[in-house]
Motif scaffolding. Structure first.
Motif, short mmCIF file in Angstrom:
data_model
loop_
_atom_site.label_atom_id
_atom_site.label_comp_id
_atom_site.label_asym_id
_atom_site.label_seq_id
_atom_site.Cartn_x
_atom_site.Cartn_y
_atom_site.Cartn_z
N PRO A 382 0.80 -1.24 0.00
CA PRO A 382 0.00 0.00 0.00
C PRO A 382 0.82 1.28 0.00
CG PRO A 382 0.11 -0.89 2.22
CD PRO A 382 0.85 -1.86 1.34
N ILE A 387 -1.36 7.37 -6.94
CA ILE A 387 -2.81 7.43 -7.04
C ILE A 387 -3.24 8.26 -8.25
CG2 ILE A 387 -4.91 8.17 -5.82
CD1 ILE A 387 -3.26 7.80 -3.20
N SER A 402 0.55 7.43 -1.99
CA SER A 402 0.12 6.98 -0.66
C SER A 402 1.32 6.89 0.27
CB SER A 402 -0.56 5.61 -0.76
OG SER A 402 0.34 4.64 -1.29
N SER A 429 1.38 -1.13 6.75
CA SER A 429 1.16 0.25 6.30
C SER A 429 2.34 1.17 6.62
CB SER A 429 -0.11 0.81 6.95
OG SER A 429 -0.01 0.80 8.36
N GLU A 684 -5.84 0.70 4.23
CA GLU A 684 -6.11 1.98 3.55
C GLU A 684 -6.46 3.09 4.54
OE1 GLU A 684 -9.02 1.60 0.53
OE2 GLU A 684 -7.81 0.28 -0.72
N LEU A 687 -3.46 5.13 5.98
CA LEU A 687 -2.60 5.83 5.03
C LEU A 687 -3.11 7.25 4.79
CD1 LEU A 687 -2.24 3.03 2.33
CD2 LEU A 687 -0.58 3.61 4.10
N THR A 689 -1.83 10.82 2.08
CA THR A 689 -1.19 11.05 0.78
C THR A 689 -0.16 12.17 0.88
OG1 THR A 689 -2.95 12.60 0.15
CG2 THR A 689 -3.20 10.30 -0.54
#
Length: 716
Positions: A382, A387, A402, A429, A684, A687, A689
């Motif tokens: 991940p 993205i 990410s 993560s 997810e 996380l 960005t």
């Protein structure tokens, strides 16, 4: 005093307490008396008086109040021409003389309303040079305290021999902080509380983000670390004066706490032994280092390790997870043994069956957890995923990627399996992690933490996952909003609410798991029976278990409903009725329609139609998981669109609301909030960005020489 902090257990022996109110506490920013704040403080004094404490007050504020009054009087009596002339500073002694009467009149009025008697004692520095005065003073105070009268001391600045109350710091005492310290020694007080406009003594100016509160002052440790800010906005000395007074009094045997006079019930909380404010104690240097330092070091260690983890390749991070899964299976007997000790202790202590159920690691649980970890390991990496790619201008490309949140603090109750899930998600993560489990699972959590961290390579470091063992450290960790990025509480409504009200760090989670199943009039009753039984009895202690069964009114006399209710009762489920069901079915009435049983019990209620069911869920639910059982697709779509919950199901058990069952590998919890993540939170949800721009020397220069294209590019 069972909940008292270990460094504050002496509070149970406190009888005589001196409370010093600084000018910043007594007055507002405009110089006028802070009536509401003073009233609340006087109410605390009344409460302490009723509990048998001997309370003595040392108050500031007379000079400030007098200055406000004289400024107003001078303004009223001045001509326009007078106001154009340079204004002379008001005489401090005159201000004190004018302000003292008003200040004491207010105390008298407030205490009279509370049915408490108070008295005024004005003293000067020179008074204490006379031994006879000191003896008479002690006798007078003893007489007043015997009569349950609250003595209120203030320095008589109007006739003080010092040149000016704000300038001269000579003599036996030089301000009301040092007067309070002197009185603590003279009157043999058991405790001195110095109230300020901040929460206590900080390592630097409280307004600076890097400053942290010092809960226990140790001179050898903190003296050279502290940087003081400006003096009080209105009083004479500010924090520097308080620290000097506290140091003198504590060295003479009277413990001192500097804390906020603005916080609710601060005096009462200090005497209850809560870890608030800054404690000065003559034996402090003999105690263990204060927890606030270790808490910060733990958080910083997790952040540094997380950055090293992020620098590893995807395969290297995958290998760590596979090693963790192997280590758990290799140590399953040891883990089960420690868990059984926790479970036995919880049963002997009389814990609720639902808590014991969550605490127990059933046979096969470790193998199931290891399987989930391996599933997580083989999921797509991940971190550093692109993205979106945008051509901002020619040869200027912007990428949205990410990245980990940073450091997570997870506070959870009972469930040791949560530790494994959360730790594996943190590793996948790339986040640092601090874990605080309930005391009832201490041995289970300790062995699981040891097994997991032993599988983390040295180039990342065991500090990646920290285990918080003391409840006292939580309060310190919740203040570290400059180091910890997200708090996830997993537990009771009370736990979640307490954490949300105690921190500036973003909190992700849910307070209640009040899940509904609505059986529509068109439902297949055999399907409804299967779903309801599973939603209630598969794991009654889970937050996704059904707590309320809603039934369409047309099914009141349906044989299928009787069969369903009989099946629930046969399984041992206690059924309580809402207002309608209670009357129609002759069953015990539910105490509340907003209730999470977390056990073999549920509420049933009848509703008019799907819209009534939706309204009921919005009114009494917790926006967790809600289900409809129906064969009418149109009704189902209405339910799915309108129910505002994190998860909404059609002809499926609420027990599916789970990270592993959703294919997330595992979950750190279920969020009922609407910001950042909602529903079961897997990788997810941990996380965020960041933007990466790749250029070839471009500059903005007022946008003169650049042609923006803002073209979407394919992901690479």
């Amino acid at each position: 005093m069972a909940t008292a902090d270990p460094t504050r257990t002496f509070m149970k022996d406190v009888k005589r307490v001196i409370i010093k109110l600084g000018t910043a506490v007594v007055t507002r920013h405009d110089g006028r008396l802070a009536l509401g704040r003073l009233g609340a403080l006087c109410e605390q004094v009344k409460e302490l008086n009723a509990l048998g404490y001997e309370v003595i007050i040392v108050t500031s504020g007379a000079v400030g109040v007098g200055k406000q009054r004289l400024k107003y009087r001078k303004l009223v009596n001045s001509s326009f021409a007078d106001l154009q002339k340079p204004q002379m500073e008001l005489d401090g002694k005159a201000c004190a003389a004018v302000g003292q009467s008003g200040l004491m009149a207010l105390y008298d009025m407030l205490f009279t309303q509370l049915d408490v008697s108070s008295s005024q004692l004005l003293v000067t520095d020179s008074d204490f040079e006379n031994p006879n005065f000191r003896e008479r003073l002690r006798e007078t105070v003893e007489s007043l305290l015997d009569l349950k009268v609250v003595p209120i001391f203030n320095e008589n600045d109007a006739i003080s021999t010092r040149k000016a109350p704000y300038e001269d710091s000579s003599g036996i005492f030089w301000d009301n902080d040092s007067l309070a310290g002197l009185l603590a020694i003279e009157l043999k007080a058991d405790l001195l509380v110095l109230l300020s406009d901040v929460d206590g003594l900080y390592s630097g100016p409280p307004s600076e983000p890097q400053s942290k509160i010092i809960h226990t002052y140790i001179k050898e440790k903190h003296h050279n670390e502290i940087t003081f800010g400006d003096k009080s906005r209105v009083g004479r000395g500010g924090m520097t004066a308080k620290v000097k007074a506290a140091f003198v009094a504590s060295n003479s045997g009277t413990p001192v706490v500097i804390t906020s006079g603005f916080a609710s019930q601060s005096i009462v909380r200090v005497l209850q032994g809560e870890k608030i404010g800054t404690l000065f104690h003559k034996d402090a240097s003999l105690w263990e280092p204060s927890k606030d330092v270790s808490a910060r070091e733990m958080a910083l260690g997790a952040r540094e390790s997380s950055r090293r983890l992020q620098n590893l390749s995807s395969d290297e991070r995958k290998k760590i997870l596979l090693d963790v899964a192997d280590a758990l299976e290799e140590n399953v007997d040891l883990i089960r043994t420690e868990n059984e000790i926790d479970v036995s202790a919880a049963q002997e202590a009389g814990y609720e069956p639902s808590l014991v159920a969550r605490l127990t690691l059933k046979p096969g649980k470790i193998a199931s957890l290891a399987k989930s970890i391996r599933t997580l390991a083989y999921m797509e990496d991940p971190i550093n995923q692109i993205i979106k790619r945008t051509e901002v201008a020619e040869d200027l490309v912007l990428e949205k990627t990410s990245c980990p949140l940073g450091v997570l603090l997870i506070v959870f109750e009972s469930r040791p399996d949560a530790l494994v899930q959360i730790a594996s998600l943190a590793i996948r993560s790339g986040n640092g992690l601090l874990l605080k489990g309930g005391k009832e699972a201490m041995r289970s959590n300790t062995i699981l933490h040891k097994v997991i961290t032993s599988a983390i390579p040295s180039n990342v470091g065991e500090k990646l996952i920290g285990l918080v063992t003391s409840r006292d450290e939580i309060a310190d960790l919740l203040k570290l909003d400059d180091v910890i990025d997200l708090v996830i509480p997993r537990g009771s409504n009370k736990l979640v609410s307490q954490i949300k009200s105690s921190t500036k760090i973003p909190v992700l989670g849910h307070a209640d798991g009040i899940c509904h199943v609505y059986i529509d009039k068109s439902a297949d009753m055999n399907m409804a029976k299967r779903i309801v039984l599973d939603a209630k009895i598969d794991y009654p202690a889970a937050c996704n278990a059904m707590e309320t069964l809603l039934v369409h009114k047309d099914l009141i006399n349906a044989p299928g409903l009787d069969d369903l209710l009989l099946a629930l009762k046969t399984e041992g489920v206690a059924i309580y009725g809402g207002p309608v069901a209670h009357e129609l079915l002759c069953i015990p009435k539910a105490d509340s329609l907003h209730h999470e049983y977390s056990s073999m019990a549920c509420t049933i209620e009848f509703v008019d139609d799907v819209q009534s069911a939706i309204d009921h869920i919005h009114r009494y639910g917790s926006a967790h998981t809600d289900c409809i059982v129906t064969t009418d697709d149109k009704v189902a779509e209405t339910f799915l669109r309108q129910v505002d919950s994190a998860a909404v199901f059609y002809n499926a058990s609420t027990r599916f609301s789970d990270g592993a069952r959703f294919g997330l590998g595992a979950e750190v919890g279920i969020s009922t909030g609407r910001i950042h993540a909602r529903g079961p939170v897997g990788v997810e949800g941990l996380l965020t960005t960041r933007w990466i721009m790749r250029g070839s020397g471009q500059v903005v220069n007022g946008d003169k020489d650049i042609a923006y294209t803002h073209k979407n590019l394919p992901l690479q």
